[in-house]
Design a protein around this motif. Structure first.
Motif, PDB file in Angstrom:
ATOM      1  N   THR A 112      27.408 -13.491  30.261  1.00 43.04           N
ATOM      2  CA  THR A 112      26.108 -12.863  30.506  1.00 43.04           C
ATOM      3  C   THR A 112      26.252 -11.353  30.439  1.00 43.04           C
ATOM      4  O   THR A 112      27.214 -10.779  30.949  1.00 43.04           O
ATOM      5  CB  THR A 112      25.511 -13.230  31.878  1.00 43.04           C
ATOM      6  N   PHE A 113      25.282 -10.743  29.771  1.00 40.60           N
ATOM      7  CA  PHE A 113      25.251  -9.286  29.652  1.00 40.60           C
ATOM      8  C   PHE A 113      23.884  -8.780  30.091  1.00 40.60           C
ATOM      9  O   PHE A 113      23.009  -8.533  29.265  1.00 40.60           O
ATOM     10  CB  PHE A 113      25.491  -8.859  28.196  1.00 40.60           C
ATOM     11  N   PRO A 114      23.672  -8.659  31.391  1.00 42.08           N
ATOM     12  CA  PRO A 114      22.390  -8.124  31.846  1.00 42.08           C
ATOM     13  C   PRO A 114      22.425  -6.591  31.862  1.00 42.08           C
ATOM     14  O   PRO A 114      23.394  -6.003  32.329  1.00 42.08           O
ATOM     15  CB  PRO A 114      22.273  -8.675  33.265  1.00 42.08           C
ATOM     16  N   TYR A 115      21.389  -5.981  31.288  1.00 43.93           N
ATOM     17  CA  TYR A 115      21.295  -4.513  31.329  1.00 43.93           C
ATOM     18  C   TYR A 115      20.046  -4.123  32.105  1.00 43.93           C
ATOM     19  O   TYR A 115      19.006  -4.752  31.963  1.00 43.93           O
ATOM     20  CB  TYR A 115      21.178  -3.930  29.918  1.00 43.93           C
ATOM     21  N   LEU A 116      20.183  -3.095  32.896  1.00 43.59           N
ATOM     22  CA  LEU A 116      19.088  -2.645  33.741  1.00 43.59           C
ATOM     23  C   LEU A 116      18.902  -1.146  33.562  1.00 43.59           C
ATOM     24  O   LEU A 116      19.859  -0.395  33.674  1.00 43.59           O
ATOM     25  CB  LEU A 116      19.500  -2.852  35.198  1.00 43.59           C
ATOM     26  N   GLU A 117      17.681  -0.717  33.242  1.00 38.47           N
ATOM     27  CA  GLU A 117      17.425   0.726  33.187  1.00 38.47           C
ATOM     28  C   GLU A 117      16.140   0.976  33.959  1.00 38.47           C
ATOM     29  O   GLU A 117      15.056   0.678  33.473  1.00 38.47           O
ATOM     30  CB  GLU A 117      17.265   1.194  31.738  1.00 38.47           C
ATOM     31  N   VAL A 118      16.279   1.482  35.147  1.00 38.19           N
ATOM     32  CA  VAL A 118      15.103   1.643  36.000  1.00 38.19           C
ATOM     33  C   VAL A 118      14.869   3.120  36.297  1.00 38.19           C
ATOM     34  O   VAL A 118      15.714   3.782  36.881  1.00 38.19           O
ATOM     35  CB  VAL A 118      15.275   0.858  37.321  1.00 38.19           C
ATOM     36  N   ASP A 119      13.709   3.626  35.881  1.00 41.19           N
ATOM     37  CA  ASP A 119      13.384   5.035  36.081  1.00 41.19           C
ATOM     38  C   ASP A 119      12.229   5.237  37.037  1.00 41.19           C
ATOM     39  O   ASP A 119      11.572   6.263  37.015  1.00 41.19           O
ATOM     40  CB  ASP A 119      13.021   5.694  34.735  1.00 41.19           C
ATOM     41  N   ASN A 120      11.916   4.199  37.819  1.00 43.19           N
ATOM     42  CA  ASN A 120      10.840   4.349  38.787  1.00 43.19           C
ATOM     43  C   ASN A 120      11.278   3.716  40.101  1.00 43.19           C
ATOM     44  O   ASN A 120      11.689   2.548  40.130  1.00 43.19           O
ATOM     45  CB  ASN A 120       9.563   3.673  38.259  1.00 43.19           C
TER      46      ASN A 120
END
Ligand SMILES: Nc1ncnc2c1ncn2[C@@H]1O[C@H](COP(=O)(O)OP(=O)(O)OP(=O)(O)O)[C@@H](O)[C@H]1O
Ligand SMILES: [Mg+2]
Lengths: 254, 488
Positions: free
Chosen positions: B411-419
């Motif tokens: 599994t390769f989960p990516y997360l980019e959260v800017d808020n």
């Protein structure tokens, strides 16, 4: 019904069953007792067809057929039921779906049409009552998150659903409270008929107060070292296995 | 209750079908085909466009895409071992010959009709599953769309992509490439240059499409690539449920399939897009099979819009696809439900991207990987929350099920959260079908194949339940068949 003749079996090259001879006739209840590790579950595994147990010698005839040639599922459909000492959890598979598949496979084998959804649910309901199993358990995944006692009761429920000819119950009484013990025993007694048989593996004589065996065997180090009536169970309860072990050793010496 | 009993009957059929096993759709039909010479060049792009009598703007689009593609390289980031693809060995256009205007079912080449009958997709409307309209695409072209007239009465347009270019050029021009631009990625650029046909669908304002729409893709010819494009537009307050299915003949060579699906959901619109992907997976030794490189993306353009992807991926030698949602409208919702099976030497790198742009946007990801044999299964997912996307929510669940010990799950989960207000949750589990479980089933009279079917279908139920009823049984059957011989 079942004729076991000089059966020897090993696991991973280690010899576990060292020559077992036993005959179970229709309508009989046989109890098998014996110390931990003596091979009781291994015997049950051979009868059910587990692959990791290798039969090295001897024969098993079930209803006139060579049992050892049959696949595990065919044995089941021919009427052999194993109540597992450690029932297996199958997450995601509902009891309803599991039992429906099992019951219909049995029916197909016997040339019957599958049960309709409503007939099946009725059968489930009847059998649930018979073994006094909590309704909710039957709506959950197979054994998933069941308590130890619930798992054992579930084995009896499945037995009631499948109505086997030969049921092998491997320590189905272990870990049960007194009420559950009665339920399990009742389940067996209600299913008992002149044409079906039981092999009950147990450590406790108290189960045999409820389920009255015709014969009691003691399995020790892969052999049946003693066979007698139900009074043998009482004697074992009282005196433990030491005297049997001594007897065996003396026999070997003499 | 009626539906229930149908399901039951089908269940039994599953059991009996299963004993025969193998890939069922591997036959080849001898249909007279027109093919262009193999290889790819500007000339080929022009030929394809000319064959379809396309307008200038579309040829321009293709040529720009082709020029861009020349500057690109195959992506190297997927967790896949992809043999080199020689684009000069592929035929980029193949179509059944002498295609008449198909006004009635009788106009269809009988061989072609037989093909679809064998696949269980009768092109005859009376015979077909009630409530399902079908667009049938073979190799490069759409051969028949059913229920076109019935749908037209409600203003619904459901036709081949080529027909849409001719009849609704404004709609096509406005929306094509608006979700997946021709520069998007290597395979999207390739598709944009050479795409041959596909389905087009437009649901007008306020209309709930009364039947399932489905496109059935069939690769038939050898050495051809299939490059279809689907464009689906749900106007304000509309609803549509759409399903695609795919199969291909058994062949020792690999074949390329590079498709694009674009979805646009306007304000308050809802689109359910389901896929049952069963391209030829290759044989037990890993020879042959389809390379399935697909770009699928939906744009939740308007407020309160919703796009839901459901996919059952059992076929293809290699699968590379990430059906995604761009959540632009405030309060919009994106969903991704996936079951991906890799058996024998199949490889899959699949997942989704949820891009939260609007406020109060929500996304759900449920991915169930099943690996058997030497299969390799990767989940790859991106959850991206942009700066202005306040109160964004995501829930991701990624489960892997292993059969045997030669396969792999990743599994390769990516997360980019800017808020700061975003709430993002991720859960993952890995489990194995144990020999104990199989034996327990055997002991109750259930064969090993059926036991695996039970366990796998239990595991995948959450996703299968999202499929339209008519296809859920099909999917269950497929899962079981595709895992045959994987244990013992
Ligand atoms: N899977 C296995 N691998 C290796 N050894 C095993 C395996 N199963 C059983 N054995 C061994 O075989 C012997 C007999 O075990 P078995 O489970 O039959 O005993 P049992 O009589 O049922 O004991 P208990 O009363 O504790 O249930 C033991 O020594 C056990 O360690
Ligand atoms: Mg034991």
């Amino acid at each position: 019904m079942l004729i076991i003749n000089n059966l020897k079996a090993s696991i991973g090259g280690k010899s576990i069953l060292k020559g077992i001879t036993l005959e179970v006739k229709p309508g009989e209840i046989h109890a098998i007792m014996g110390p931990n590790g003596s091979g009781k579950s291994t015997l049950a595994a051979v009868l059910a067809g587990r692959e990791f147990v290798e039969v090295t010698e001897g024969s098993v005839t079930y209803l006139g057929k060579n049992l050892l040639d049959m696949s595990p599922e065919d044995r089941a459909k021919e009427g052999i039921f194993l109540g597992f000492q450690y029932p297996i959890e199958i997450p995601g598979v509902s009891m309803v779906n599991f039992m429906k598949t099992a019951v219909n496979e049995h029916r197909k084998h016997n040339g019957l049409d599958p049960l309709s959804a409503s007939d099946f649910l009725k059968l489930m309901r009847d059998k649930k009552e018979l073994v006094e199993i909590d309704s909710k358990l039957a709506n959950r995944s197979v054994n998933e998150g069941f308590s130890g006692g619930e798992k054992k009761k579930n084995e009896i429920f499945q037995m009631a659903m499948l109505e086997p000819k030969l049921a092998i119950l491997d320590e189905t009484d272990s870990g049960l409270d007194i009420d559950a013990l009665r339920v399990v025993a009742n389940g067996v007694n209600k299913l008992k008929r002149p044409d079906n048989s039981f092999i009950v593996i147990t450590h406790y004589q108290r189960l045999l107060d409820y389920i009255v065996p015709d014969v009691v065997h003691v399995l020790y180090d892969g052999r049946i070292v003693k066979t007698a009536g139900r009074e043998l169970a009482l004697e074992l309860e009282e005196k433990g296995y030491d005297w049997i072990k001594k007897e065996v050793e003396n026999n070997v010496l003499s | 209750m009626v539906i229930h009993s149908i399901m039951e009957k089908d269940q039994d059929k599953i059991l009996s079908d299963v004993t025969s096993g193998e890939y069922k759709y591997g036959f080849y039909s001898d249909i007279e085909m027109e093919r262009i010479p193999k290889g790819l060049s500007e000339e080929v792009v022009r030929i394809i466009s000319a064959k379809k009598n396309e307008p200038e703007w579309l040829l321009d689009f293709r040529l720009k895409a082709y020029k861009h593609w020349l500057t690109m390289k195959m992506p190297a980031w997927p967790n896949l071992r992809i043999p080199e693809i020689n684009y000069n060995e592929i035929i980029f256009y193949a179509a059944p010959k002498a295609r008449p205007v198909l006004n009635s079912i009788d106009d269809i080449d009988p061989e072609l009709r037989k093909t679809f009958d064998k696949l269980g997709i009768p092109l005859n409307e009376q015979k077909h599953l009630a409530g399902v309209a079908v667009d049938a695409v073979i190799d490069s072209v759409s051969v028949k769309t059913t229920f076109k007239e019935t749908l037209a009465e409600m203003g619904i347009i459901f036709c081949s992509f080529s027909d849409a270019v001719k009849e609704y050029p404004e709609l096509v021009r406005r929306y094509m490439g608006s979700v997946v631009p021709y520069t998007d990625n290597f395979f999207a650029s390739l598709n944009s240059a050479v795409f041959s046909d596909g389905s087009f669908c437009y649901i007008p304002k306020g209309v709930r499409c009364p039947m399932e729409l489905s496109t059935y893709f069939r690769i038939n010819s050898a050495n051809t690539g299939q490059f279809e494009r689907t464009l689906l537009i749900a106007d304000e307050e509309s609803y549509v449920s759409y399903l695609e299915g795919c199969t291909a003949p058994t062949r020792d060579e690999n074949q390329l399939h590079a498709a694009i699906v674009e979805i646009i959901a306007e304000k308050n619109a809802e689109v359910k897009y389901s896929t049952v992907q069963n391209w030829y997976p290759g044989n037990k030794e890993g020879l042959g099979g389809i390379f399935n490189f697909v770009t699928k993306r939906g744009m939740c353009k308007g407020e309160n819009s919703k796009i839901s992807w459901t996919q059952i991926e059992t076929g293809s030698a290699i699968t590379w696809k990430y059906p995604s949602c761009i959540l632009r409208g405030d309060n919009s919702t994106g969903e991704f439900y996936s079951v991906a099976v890799t058996n024998n030497y199949q490889q899959a790198d699949t997942g989704t991207k949820m891009i939260h742009i609007g406020k109060n946007t929500k996304s759900t990801i449920v991915s169930k990987g099943i690996s058997a044999g030497h299969g390799q299964n990767s989940y790859r997912g991106l959850v991206k929350v942009l700066k202005n996307a306040s109160n964004a929510r995501n829930f991701s669940q990624c489960d892997s099920l292993l059969l045997g010990d030669k396969c792999g799950a990743h599994t390769f989960p990516y997360l980019e959260v800017d808020n700061q207000t975003a709430i993002v949750e991720h859960e993952a589990t890995t489990s194995k079908i144990g020999e104990d479980q199989i034996f327990y089933c055997n002991q109750r009279g259930i064969s090993t194949e059926d036991a695996i079917g039970l366990i796998v279908n239990g595991y995948a139920r959450e996703v299968i339940n999202k499929l339209p009823m008519e296809f859920a049984v099909e999917a269950q059957k497929l899962l079981q068949i595709s895992l045959e011989g994987s244990v013992g």
